[in-house]
Design a protein around this motif. Structure first.
Motif, PDB file in Angstrom:
ATOM      1  N   ARG A  33       0.835  -1.221   0.000  1.00 48.25           N
ATOM      2  CA  ARG A  33       0.000   0.000   0.000  1.00 48.25           C
ATOM      3  C   ARG A  33       0.863   1.262   0.000  1.00 48.25           C
ATOM      4  O   ARG A  33       0.588   2.225  -0.722  1.00 48.25           O
ATOM      5  CB  ARG A  33      -0.959  -0.003   1.188  1.00 48.25           C
ATOM      6  N   LEU A  34       1.924   1.263   0.802  1.00 47.07           N
ATOM      7  CA  LEU A  34       2.829   2.414   0.839  1.00 47.07           C
ATOM      8  C   LEU A  34       3.517   2.614  -0.511  1.00 47.07           C
ATOM      9  O   LEU A  34       3.636   3.743  -0.997  1.00 47.07           O
ATOM     10  CB  LEU A  34       3.889   2.231   1.934  1.00 47.07           C
ATOM     11  N   CYS A  35       3.964   1.518  -1.105  1.00 46.48           N
ATOM     12  CA  CYS A  35       4.636   1.602  -2.403  1.00 46.48           C
ATOM     13  C   CYS A  35       3.690   2.096  -3.496  1.00 46.48           C
ATOM     14  O   CYS A  35       4.080   2.896  -4.348  1.00 46.48           O
ATOM     15  CB  CYS A  35       5.223   0.242  -2.801  1.00 46.48           C
ATOM     16  N   LYS A  36       2.450   1.644  -3.460  1.00 43.36           N
ATOM     17  CA  LYS A  36       1.477   2.100  -4.457  1.00 43.36           C
ATOM     18  C   LYS A  36       1.189   3.588  -4.286  1.00 43.36           C
ATOM     19  O   LYS A  36       1.104   4.325  -5.270  1.00 43.36           O
ATOM     20  CB  LYS A  36       0.192   1.285  -4.371  1.00 43.36           C
ATOM     21  N   ALA A  37       1.061   4.045  -3.056  1.00 37.56           N
ATOM     22  CA  ALA A  37       0.812   5.467  -2.811  1.00 37.56           C
ATOM     23  C   ALA A  37       1.995   6.311  -3.278  1.00 37.56           C
ATOM     24  O   ALA A  37       1.818   7.328  -3.958  1.00 37.56           O
ATOM     25  CB  ALA A  37       0.540   5.703  -1.322  1.00 37.56           C
ATOM     26  N   GLN A  41       5.177   9.700  -7.339  1.00 34.72           N
ATOM     27  CA  GLN A  41       6.325   9.795  -8.241  1.00 34.72           C
ATOM     28  C   GLN A  41       5.876   9.893  -9.707  1.00 34.72           C
ATOM     29  O   GLN A  41       6.511  10.584 -10.505  1.00 34.72           O
ATOM     30  CB  GLN A  41       7.265   8.600  -8.043  1.00 34.72           C
ATOM     31  N   LEU A  42       4.797   9.216 -10.041  1.00 29.54           N
ATOM     32  CA  LEU A  42       4.277   9.301 -11.403  1.00 29.54           C
ATOM     33  C   LEU A  42       3.809  10.721 -11.707  1.00 29.54           C
ATOM     34  O   LEU A  42       4.049  11.240 -12.802  1.00 29.54           O
ATOM     35  CB  LEU A  42       3.136   8.307 -11.606  1.00 29.54           C
ATOM     36  N   GLN A  43       3.184  11.382 -10.750  1.00 31.38           N
ATOM     37  CA  GLN A  43       2.773  12.776 -10.944  1.00 31.38           C
ATOM     38  C   GLN A  43       3.981  13.691 -11.129  1.00 31.38           C
ATOM     39  O   GLN A  43       3.975  14.575 -11.989  1.00 31.38           O
ATOM     40  CB  GLN A  43       1.937  13.257  -9.758  1.00 31.38           C
ATOM     41  N   ILE A  44       5.012  13.472 -10.336  1.00 31.11           N
ATOM     42  CA  ILE A  44       6.244  14.262 -10.472  1.00 31.11           C
ATOM     43  C   ILE A  44       6.858  14.037 -11.850  1.00 31.11           C
ATOM     44  O   ILE A  44       7.254  14.985 -12.537  1.00 31.11           O
ATOM     45  CB  ILE A  44       7.253  13.898  -9.356  1.00 31.11           C
TER      46      ILE A  44
END
Length: 75
Positions: A48-52, A57-60
């Motif tokens: 869950r932490l990695c997905k969040a 990071q994808l937005q960045i």
């Protein structure tokens, strides 16, 4: 930011994305032996932490890539 800095931001975000997606794949792939409920719960929390964080990071990455494209010289 100049183009060089935006490229660095995009490259770092891409590297982090690969890291988080790799961790997700490993943990979802059943690398943990059966029978340990605590380990499964911990793996679920990590996933869950990695997905969040991968979403952040994808937005960045997307923002930096868009900025780089905007800086490109059009013929």
């Amino acid at each position: 930011m100049n183009a060089r800095e935006m490229i660095r931001v995009a490259a770092n975000a891409h590297t982090r994305l690969n890291t988080f997606y790799s961790l997700i794949a490993i943990l979802e792939g059943g690398c943990l032996p059966n029978g340990s409920e605590t380990a499964s719960e911990t793996a679920g929390k990590i996933i869950r932490l990695c997905k969040a964080e991968s979403g952040r990071q994808l937005q960045i990455y997307d923002k930096a890539a868009a900025a780089i494209r905007a800086m490109e010289v059009k013929p």
